[in-house]
Enzyme design. Structure first.
Site, PDB file in Angstrom:
ATOM      1  N   GLY A   1      12.273  -9.011  -8.929  1.00 23.44           N
ATOM      2  CA  GLY A   1      11.124  -9.246  -9.806  1.00 23.44           C
ATOM      3  C   GLY A   1      11.034  -8.224 -10.927  1.00 23.44           C
ATOM      4  O   GLY A   1      12.037  -7.635 -11.339  1.00 23.44           O
ATOM      5  N   GLN A   2       9.810  -8.003 -11.391  1.00 21.85           N
ATOM      6  CA  GLN A   2       9.606  -7.104 -12.530  1.00 21.85           C
ATOM      7  C   GLN A   2      10.076  -5.677 -12.227  1.00 21.85           C
ATOM      8  O   GLN A   2      10.774  -5.054 -13.033  1.00 21.85           O
ATOM      9  CB  GLN A   2       8.114  -7.082 -12.903  1.00 21.85           C
ATOM     10  CG  GLN A   2       7.580  -8.398 -13.465  1.00 21.85           C
ATOM     11  CD  GLN A   2       7.815  -8.523 -14.955  1.00 21.85           C
ATOM     12  OE1 GLN A   2       8.924  -8.316 -15.433  1.00 21.85           O
ATOM     13  NE2 GLN A   2       6.768  -8.859 -15.694  1.00 21.85           N
ATOM     14  N   ILE A   3       9.683  -5.155 -11.063  1.00 20.83           N
ATOM     15  CA  ILE A   3      10.091  -3.787 -10.726  1.00 20.83           C
ATOM     16  C   ILE A   3      11.603  -3.730 -10.529  1.00 20.83           C
ATOM     17  O   ILE A   3      12.268  -2.803 -10.997  1.00 20.83           O
ATOM     18  CB  ILE A   3       9.372  -3.280  -9.461  1.00 20.83           C
ATOM     19  CG1 ILE A   3       7.863  -3.279  -9.653  1.00 20.83           C
ATOM     20  CG2 ILE A   3       9.846  -1.860  -9.115  1.00 20.83           C
ATOM     21  CD1 ILE A   3       7.080  -2.824  -8.426  1.00 20.83           C
TER      22      ILE A   3
ATOM     23  N   ARG B   1       0.127  -7.959  -6.442  1.00 22.35           N
ATOM     24  CA  ARG B   1      -1.329  -8.144  -6.455  1.00 22.35           C
ATOM     25  C   ARG B   1      -1.776  -9.020  -7.618  1.00 22.35           C
ATOM     26  O   ARG B   1      -1.159  -9.055  -8.676  1.00 22.35           O
ATOM     27  CB  ARG B   1      -2.028  -6.792  -6.578  1.00 22.35           C
ATOM     28  CG  ARG B   1      -2.144  -6.049  -5.286  1.00 22.35           C
ATOM     29  CD  ARG B   1      -3.254  -5.020  -5.350  1.00 22.35           C
ATOM     30  NE  ARG B   1      -2.926  -3.877  -6.183  1.00 22.35           N
ATOM     31  CZ  ARG B   1      -3.794  -2.949  -6.544  1.00 22.35           C
ATOM     32  NH1 ARG B   1      -5.057  -3.050  -6.173  1.00 22.35           N
ATOM     33  NH2 ARG B   1      -3.425  -1.925  -7.290  1.00 22.35           N
TER      34      ARG B   1
ATOM     35  N   ASN C   1       3.299  -9.975   3.185  1.00 20.21           N
ATOM     36  CA  ASN C   1       4.360  -9.007   2.897  1.00 20.21           C
ATOM     37  C   ASN C   1       4.976  -8.402   4.153  1.00 20.21           C
ATOM     38  O   ASN C   1       6.127  -7.965   4.130  1.00 20.21           O
ATOM     39  CB  ASN C   1       3.851  -7.918   1.953  1.00 20.21           C
ATOM     40  CG  ASN C   1       3.799  -8.391   0.507  1.00 20.21           C
ATOM     41  OD1 ASN C   1       4.201  -9.516   0.209  1.00 20.21           O
ATOM     42  ND2 ASN C   1       3.309  -7.560  -0.384  1.00 20.21           N
TER      43      ASN C   1
ATOM     44  N   ILE D   1       8.800   0.367  -2.033  1.00 18.31           N
ATOM     45  CA  ILE D   1       7.755   0.319  -3.054  1.00 18.31           C
ATOM     46  C   ILE D   1       6.724  -0.766  -2.711  1.00 18.31           C
ATOM     47  O   ILE D   1       5.583  -0.726  -3.153  1.00 18.31           O
ATOM     48  CB  ILE D   1       8.354   0.034  -4.452  1.00 18.31           C
ATOM     49  CG1 ILE D   1       9.400   1.094  -4.826  1.00 18.31           C
ATOM     50  CG2 ILE D   1       7.270  -0.008  -5.522  1.00 18.31           C
ATOM     51  CD1 ILE D   1      10.026   0.872  -6.199  1.00 18.31           C
TER      52      ILE D   1
ATOM     53  N   ARG E   1       0.084   9.258 -12.834  1.00 18.78           N
ATOM     54  CA  ARG E   1      -1.099   8.680 -13.470  1.00 18.78           C
ATOM     55  C   ARG E   1      -2.186   9.738 -13.657  1.00 18.78           C
ATOM     56  O   ARG E   1      -2.791   9.845 -14.730  1.00 18.78           O
ATOM     57  CB  ARG E   1      -1.618   7.514 -12.614  1.00 18.78           C
ATOM     58  CG  ARG E   1      -0.745   6.274 -12.706  1.00 18.78           C
ATOM     59  CD  ARG E   1      -1.093   5.241 -11.637  1.00 18.78           C
ATOM     60  NE  ARG E   1      -0.485   3.938 -11.937  1.00 18.78           N
ATOM     61  CZ  ARG E   1      -0.364   2.930 -11.067  1.00 18.78           C
ATOM     62  NH1 ARG E   1      -0.808   3.093  -9.829  1.00 18.78           N
ATOM     63  NH2 ARG E   1       0.197   1.796 -11.433  1.00 18.78           N
TER      64      ARG E   1
ATOM     65  N   HIS F   1      -1.590   5.236  -0.063  1.00 15.05           N
ATOM     66  CA  HIS F   1      -1.504   4.642  -1.399  1.00 15.05           C
ATOM     67  C   HIS F   1      -2.526   3.523  -1.499  1.00 15.05           C
ATOM     68  O   HIS F   1      -2.245   2.362  -1.241  1.00 15.05           O
ATOM     69  CB  HIS F   1      -0.095   4.098  -1.633  1.00 15.05           C
ATOM     70  CG  HIS F   1       0.130   3.557  -3.015  1.00 15.05           C
ATOM     71  ND1 HIS F   1      -0.196   4.258  -4.154  1.00 15.05           N
ATOM     72  CD2 HIS F   1       0.640   2.366  -3.435  1.00 15.05           C
ATOM     73  CE1 HIS F   1       0.123   3.528  -5.221  1.00 15.05           C
ATOM     74  NE2 HIS F   1       0.620   2.385  -4.812  1.00 15.05           N
TER      75      HIS F   1
END
Length: 318
Positions: free
Chosen positions: A12-14, A83, A96, A119, A152, A176
């Site tokens: 996917g994106q990651i 999410r 998941n 992750i 962050r 997390h």
């Protein structure tokens, strides 16, 4: 000498950003696995075709067969449902956990010597599940969260004070999620406590505390902020960058001190649970856990975060 092999589980994106970053840094040959037919092949072909432009000279390939991750030095897992707005990380646990069970079996059976970085969310529970199923030593199974959360926090501090992000040190501990613990006392700019700089900026201790509290709360909710803005999907660049920092420290034996979801053995009063703490990552994987001295308030926040992790892990009935 053969190049290291890095396998990415999830295209996917990651996964896409991970593949590109690993290639750009020439950390090793990259294999991307996904169950969607042809998708990882197409994504990695696109990245590989940029190699003459970007100047990297490693192999980047895609596969739908776990057998192709054989011989991996590092496996990074992103597989799972992302999410959506209004969802917490914990809402993802049922679907998941099924995906992570299958992934962990694939890693166990095909890459038994790999250093595994998870992750996928909910992070602390997914790392726990992966380690249980693979049976790998705990120093070879960890989770990426603290590097991102700390980044962050550091970014918000730098933007508030108008200083370079390179000079900011910020620390988060715990699970997390919404109970994570950004440690205000340890936040600094080139060694100067951030609270001192905030008080200088505003000339008022109460205002400085108000601004810091807002940054702490923004850090806790930072992932949800990105999810809300995107509208469809979750953060992908920053989690990928953070995981690559961990993989690089392992592959190059850098022994960097990085906040990592690791299995505790009495540290912070926690035994046999995966929680975010500061670790030394080198060729041996999680080589050492560094325990900070917390004051009473900080320890209470840590205890609260650990309790949330325990509740989440308990819901999986491992």
């Amino acid at each position: 000498m053969a190049r290291p092999k890095i396998s990415l589980i999830g295209g996917g994106q990651i996964g896409g950003v991970l593949a590109q970053l690993c290639a750009l840094r020439e950390l090793g040959d990259v294999v991307m696995f996904d169950i969607v037919e042809n998708m990882p092949q197409g994504k990695t072909l696109d990245i590989a075709e940029a190699s003459p432009v970007d100047g990297f000279d490693v192999s980047v390939t895609g596969t739908n067969d776990y057998k192709d991750i054989a011989g991996s030095d590092v496996v990074i897992v992103t597989a799972g449902l992302p999410r959506k707005p209004g969802m917490s990380r914990d809402d993802l646990i049922e679907v998941n956990s099924k995906i992570m069970t299958s992934v962990s079996e694939g890693i166990r059976d095909n890459a038994p010597d790999a250093f595994v970085i998870i992750i996928s969310n909910p992070l602390d529970a997914m790392v726990t599940l992966c380690q249980k199923i693979t049976g790998f030593p705990s120093e070879r199974v960890c989770g990426q969260a603290g590097v991102l959360d700390s980044s962050r926090f550091a970014a918000f501090i730098a933007w508030e004070l108008g200083v370079s992000v390179k000079d900011v040190t910020a620390i988060t501990l715990g699970g997390h999620g919404d109970t994570m613990v950004p440690l205000v006392r340890y936040a600094s700019v080139a060694g100067i406590p951030v609270m001192e700089l905030l008080e200088q900026k505003y000339g008022d201790a109460a205002k400085a505390q108000e601004v810091m509290t807002a940054m702490v709360e923004r850090t806790k909710a930072a992932g949800g902020e990105v999810v809300k803005l995107l509208g469809n999907g979750s953060a992908f660049y920053s989690p990928a960058s953070s995981a690559v920092a961990m993989a690089e420290s392992f592959l190059k034996d850098q022994k960097r001190v990085l906040p990592t979801c690791a299995l505790l053995d009495g540290q912070y009063g926690v035994d046999n649970f995966y929680v975010g703490v500061h670790c030394v990552i080198g060729a041996g994987g999680i080589e050492k856990i560094l325990e900070l001295k917390l004051d009473e308030t900080e320890q209470a926040l840590m205890d609260n975060s650990v309790a949330a992790v325990k509740e989440l892990v308990g819901s999986m009935n491992l």
